[in-house]
Design an enzyme around this catalytic site. Structure first.
Site, PDB file in Angstrom:
ATOM      1  N   ASP A  89       0.866  -1.189   0.000  1.00 41.64           N
ATOM      2  CA  ASP A  89       0.000   0.000   0.000  1.00 41.64           C
ATOM      3  C   ASP A  89       0.898   1.234   0.000  1.00 41.64           C
ATOM      4  O   ASP A  89       1.496   1.577   1.015  1.00 41.64           O
ATOM      5  CB  ASP A  89      -0.897   0.016   1.250  1.00 41.64           C
ATOM      6  CG  ASP A  89      -1.967  -1.070   1.231  1.00 41.64           C
ATOM      7  OD1 ASP A  89      -1.818  -2.039   0.459  1.00 41.64           O
ATOM      8  OD2 ASP A  89      -2.936  -0.958   2.002  1.00 41.64           O
ATOM      9  N   LYS A 152      -6.959   3.402  -2.785  1.00 40.11           N
ATOM     10  CA  LYS A 152      -7.302   3.324  -1.355  1.00 40.11           C
ATOM     11  C   LYS A 152      -7.579   4.726  -0.829  1.00 40.11           C
ATOM     12  O   LYS A 152      -6.898   5.683  -1.205  1.00 40.11           O
ATOM     13  CB  LYS A 152      -6.129   2.655  -0.625  1.00 40.11           C
ATOM     14  CG  LYS A 152      -6.228   2.598   0.896  1.00 40.11           C
ATOM     15  CD  LYS A 152      -5.031   1.839   1.471  1.00 40.11           C
ATOM     16  CE  LYS A 152      -4.923   2.003   2.979  1.00 40.11           C
ATOM     17  NZ  LYS A 152      -3.761   1.304   3.550  1.00 40.11           N
ATOM     18  N   LYS A 181     -10.117   0.177  -1.886  1.00 41.54           N
ATOM     19  CA  LYS A 181      -9.956  -0.124  -0.461  1.00 41.54           C
ATOM     20  C   LYS A 181     -10.363   1.085   0.370  1.00 41.54           C
ATOM     21  O   LYS A 181      -9.894   2.196   0.138  1.00 41.54           O
ATOM     22  CB  LYS A 181      -8.504  -0.513  -0.161  1.00 41.54           C
ATOM     23  CG  LYS A 181      -8.237  -0.786   1.336  1.00 41.54           C
ATOM     24  CD  LYS A 181      -6.823  -1.307   1.569  1.00 41.54           C
ATOM     25  CE  LYS A 181      -6.482  -1.361   3.057  1.00 41.54           C
ATOM     26  NZ  LYS A 181      -5.128  -1.878   3.320  1.00 41.54           N
TER      27      LYS A 181
END
Length: 222
Positions: A89, A152, A181
């Site tokens: 991430d 995300k 996400k």
């Protein structure tokens, strides 16, 4: 709805100890979460703890500001993958995005995607709370063009977390073939179901057990 495999069980606080990390690995195995998400210094430990399970090691790169150099992000991702990370991430360079340096932003993401190619999924953290709606759209487009697997919402370390309307906008922008996400401020079963209904197919949370059991969370922030 079975929420367990939607969840990246997350512990990113700087004061987290090795014992804390081992505890969340144990919880992730018990509840069969999608992954355990940690800072890169714990990659080897988490990979060892999760060995032989289908719970993935997830790490954060360029975290939490996204302001490290592209080369630094790529190296951090490469090293973590070598130590067992299956998901990365990374934080987008927010300042570059706001400066409309779109080529820089795209290349920044591409470098991490290249480092992860065939070995790990890449999720791009946009930090929506610092962005205008059109900047969220642009960041999603650049992430998709760069070959990332997910976009995300948040680091959980800035001024706000996942919002249902932002998740919806992200899903509309990236379409059905890319992951979305939601992270930060997803603390209850109801929060989780709301962001999933809006288009999220992964959730980052430290309140993971409270979410799946439908109980009250004691965790603030992430």
């Amino acid at each position: 709805m079975n929420l367990n495999k939607y969840i990246d069980h997350t512990l990113l606080k700087p004061q987290a100890t090795e014992e804390d990390i081992k505890k969340i690995c144990k919880e992730a195995k018990e509840y069969n979460f999608a992954s355990v998400c940690v800072n890169t210094c714990y990659t080897s430990l988490v990979s060892k703890e999760l060995e032989g399970t289908d719970v993935t090691t997830c790490v954060v790169v360029g975290f939490p500001l996204g302001a490290t150099t592209t080369e630094t992000k790529a190296f951090e991702a490469k090293q973590a993958i070598e130590q067992g990370a299956g998901e990365v991430d990374m934080v987008i360079n927010v300042g570059a995005l706001k400066s409309k340096k779109y080529d820089y932003v795209k290349k920044d993401i591409e470098a991490v995607v290249e480092a992860a190619k065939g070995k790990a999924l890449v999720k791009v953290i946009l930090e929506n709370c610092l962005l205008e709606k059109e900047e969220i759209v642009k960041a999603c487009e650049l992430s998709k063009e760069a070959g990332a697997d997910f976009v995300k919402t948040s680091t959980g370390f800035s001024t706000g977390g996942a919002k249902v309307e932002d998740v919806k906008l992200m899903r509309e922008t990236v379409g059905p073939d890319m992951g979305v996400k939601a992270s930060g401020a997803v603390r209850t079963k109801e929060d989780a179901e709301a962001v999933i209904a809006a288009g999220a197919n992964r959730i980052g949370a430290s309140s993971s057990i409270a979410i799946v059991e439908g109980t009250k969370s004691e965790n603030a922030g992430y």
